[in-house]
Scaffold this motif. Structure first.
Motif, PDB file in Angstrom:
ATOM      1  N   CYS A 181      39.768  49.503  41.482  1.00  0.00           N
ATOM      2  CA  CYS A 181      38.811  48.175  41.520  1.00  0.00           C
ATOM      3  C   CYS A 181      37.411  48.828  40.917  1.00  0.00           C
ATOM      4  CB  CYS A 181      38.465  47.876  42.849  1.00  0.00           C
ATOM      5  SG  CYS A 181      37.561  46.610  43.436  1.00  0.00           S
ATOM      6  N   ASP A 182      36.782  50.051  41.535  1.00  0.00           N
ATOM      7  CA  ASP A 182      35.758  50.383  41.026  1.00  0.00           C
ATOM      8  C   ASP A 182      35.445  50.616  39.578  1.00  0.00           C
ATOM      9  OD1 ASP A 182      34.790  50.319  43.679  1.00  0.00           O
ATOM     10  OD2 ASP A 182      34.974  52.437  43.974  1.00  0.00           O
ATOM     11  N   ALA A 183      36.733  51.128  38.839  1.00  0.00           N
ATOM     12  CA  ALA A 183      36.707  51.278  37.607  1.00  0.00           C
ATOM     13  C   ALA A 183      36.591  49.951  36.621  1.00  0.00           C
ATOM     14  CB  ALA A 183      38.018  51.933  37.069  1.00  0.00           C
ATOM     15  N   ILE A 184      37.180  48.993  37.235  1.00  0.00           N
ATOM     16  CA  ILE A 184      37.219  47.462  36.473  1.00  0.00           C
ATOM     17  C   ILE A 184      35.573  46.946  36.547  1.00  0.00           C
ATOM     18  CG2 ILE A 184      37.989  45.180  36.843  1.00  0.00           C
ATOM     19  CD1 ILE A 184      40.826  46.336  37.594  1.00  0.00           C
ATOM     20  N   MET A 185      35.230  47.144  37.594  1.00  0.00           N
ATOM     21  CA  MET A 185      33.808  46.699  38.103  1.00  0.00           C
ATOM     22  C   MET A 185      32.904  47.433  37.244  1.00  0.00           C
ATOM     23  SD  MET A 185      33.898  45.791  42.044  1.00  0.00           S
ATOM     24  CE  MET A 185      32.115  45.159  41.997  1.00  0.00           C
ATOM     25  N   SER A 186      32.978  48.592  37.027  1.00  0.00           N
ATOM     26  CA  SER A 186      32.280  49.395  36.308  1.00  0.00           C
ATOM     27  C   SER A 186      32.453  49.020  34.785  1.00  0.00           C
ATOM     28  CB  SER A 186      32.276  51.176  36.277  1.00  0.00           C
ATOM     29  OG  SER A 186      32.487  51.483  37.871  1.00  0.00           O
ATOM     30  N   CYS A 187      33.307  48.862  34.316  1.00  0.00           N
ATOM     31  CA  CYS A 187      33.618  48.387  32.716  1.00  0.00           C
ATOM     32  C   CYS A 187      33.085  46.799  32.755  1.00  0.00           C
ATOM     33  CB  CYS A 187      34.974  48.264  32.654  1.00  0.00           C
ATOM     34  SG  CYS A 187      35.927  49.796  32.377  1.00  0.00           S
ATOM     35  N   ILE A 188      33.046  46.087  33.727  1.00  0.00           N
ATOM     36  CA  ILE A 188      32.447  44.738  33.545  1.00  0.00           C
ATOM     37  C   ILE A 188      30.924  45.153  33.641  1.00  0.00           C
ATOM     38  CG2 ILE A 188      32.096  42.382  34.759  1.00  0.00           C
ATOM     39  CD1 ILE A 188      34.854  43.166  35.886  1.00  0.00           C
ATOM     40  N   GLN A 206      37.718  35.567  27.153  1.00  0.00           N
ATOM     41  CA  GLN A 206      38.717  35.685  28.027  1.00  0.00           C
ATOM     42  C   GLN A 206      39.817  36.560  27.803  1.00  0.00           C
ATOM     43  OE1 GLN A 206      38.003  35.763  31.444  1.00  0.00           O
ATOM     44  NE2 GLN A 206      35.971  34.892  30.658  1.00  0.00           N
ATOM     45  N   LYS A 207      40.013  36.381  26.498  1.00  0.00           N
ATOM     46  CA  LYS A 207      41.019  37.281  26.015  1.00  0.00           C
ATOM     47  C   LYS A 207      40.659  38.654  25.907  1.00  0.00           C
ATOM     48  CE  LYS A 207      44.481  34.207  24.203  1.00  0.00           C
ATOM     49  NZ  LYS A 207      45.938  34.381  24.702  1.00  0.00           N
ATOM     50  N   PHE A 208      39.229  39.115  25.579  1.00  0.00           N
ATOM     51  CA  PHE A 208      38.777  40.315  25.608  1.00  0.00           C
ATOM     52  C   PHE A 208      38.665  40.812  26.896  1.00  0.00           C
ATOM     53  CE2 PHE A 208      34.806  43.062  25.732  1.00  0.00           C
ATOM     54  CZ  PHE A 208      35.179  43.770  24.668  1.00  0.00           C
ATOM     55  N   PHE A 209      38.421  40.126  27.894  1.00  0.00           N
ATOM     56  CA  PHE A 209      38.321  40.289  29.278  1.00  0.00           C
ATOM     57  C   PHE A 209      39.519  40.862  29.887  1.00  0.00           C
ATOM     58  CE2 PHE A 209      38.053  39.008  33.698  1.00  0.00           C
ATOM     59  CZ  PHE A 209      37.176  39.989  34.176  1.00  0.00           C
ATOM     60  N   LEU A 210      40.532  39.932  29.409  1.00  0.00           N
ATOM     61  CA  LEU A 210      41.799  40.252  30.156  1.00  0.00           C
ATOM     62  C   LEU A 210      42.531  41.298  29.524  1.00  0.00           C
ATOM     63  CD1 LEU A 210      43.141  36.574  30.419  1.00  0.00           C
ATOM     64  CD2 LEU A 210      42.684  37.788  32.182  1.00  0.00           C
ATOM     65  N   ARG A 211      42.288  41.589  28.314  1.00  0.00           N
ATOM     66  CA  ARG A 211      43.114  42.610  27.583  1.00  0.00           C
ATOM     67  C   ARG A 211      42.374  43.944  28.150  1.00  0.00           C
ATOM     68  NH1 ARG A 211      46.277  39.838  26.868  1.00  0.00           N
ATOM     69  NH2 ARG A 211      47.240  38.890  25.132  1.00  0.00           N
TER      70      ARG A 211
END
Length: 200
Positions: A191-198, A164-169
């Protein structure tokens, strides 16, 4: 209720309300000035309290900034309305299928919340080295992340914390860039940028 208990509750409520007044004063002042330009006296004047009242709550301006930021996160977690009427405090009783919060349904309200309070968020980020930002991460991990992973059978707290530290950063880096540009990009685009990264 005993009179003593009633008096104590009123005292605690007054103490809390005074803190909220100072937090609101700081947020209002941040609309026109950089955090480094705001003094304790500025906050006291705006909140209509004296210096001794300020020091009864905080040691420094950075303490006030951190508590103001944390209070906003707690309000968001407790009160933000989603289509599914999610109460983040009740994650352990939710259906597993409802535990994916990296969707537009959850990200868009969060991004709108950040946008609405971008001056405070920007001040917090700019001054983050002055206090322990780890406390905020730990609160989010304890409140949301650990219960979700536990529901999926992952109980190694250390592993979840690293993940989660990796995810949150990663999300934090996107938010810093966005807020640094005064949230000029559309919320849906971010929002789309975050979801693309995930998904990557």
């Amino acid at each position: 209720m005993h009179k003593k208990d009633d008096k104590m509750n009123r005292s605690e409520s007054k103490f809390h309300n005074t803190a909220v007044k100072m937090q609101n004063a700081l947020m209002a002042l941040l609309e026109d000035r950089d955090f480094s330009e705001i003094s304790i006296m500025d906050v006291c004047r705006s909140a209509e309290v004296n210096r001794s009242t300020f020091y009864a709550h905080y040691e420094t301006m950075h303490d006030l900034l951190e508590e103001t930021y944390r209070a906003l996160i707690e309000i968001f977690l407790a009160e933000c309305s989603f289509g599914a009427n999610v109460d983040f405090r009740d994650i352990r009783n939710m259906k597993k299928d409802d535990l994916n919060f990296c969707t537009p349904e959850y990200l868009v309200p969060y991004l709108n919340y950040i946008k609405a309070h971008r001056t405070l968020y920007r001040a917090f980020v700019k001054n983050a080295r002055s206090f322990e930002t780890e406390k905020t991460d730990d609160m989010l991990i304890e409140t949301i992340c650990l219960p979700i992973y536990e529901r999926h059978g992952v109980t190694d707290k250390k592993l979840v914390t690293y993940m989660q530290k990796f995810f949150l950063r990663g999300i934090e880096a996107i938010l810093h860039e966005w807020v640094g540009n005064n949230c000029a990009d559309d919320v849906q685009f971010v929002c789309d940028a975050i979801m693309s990264c995930i998904r990557t």
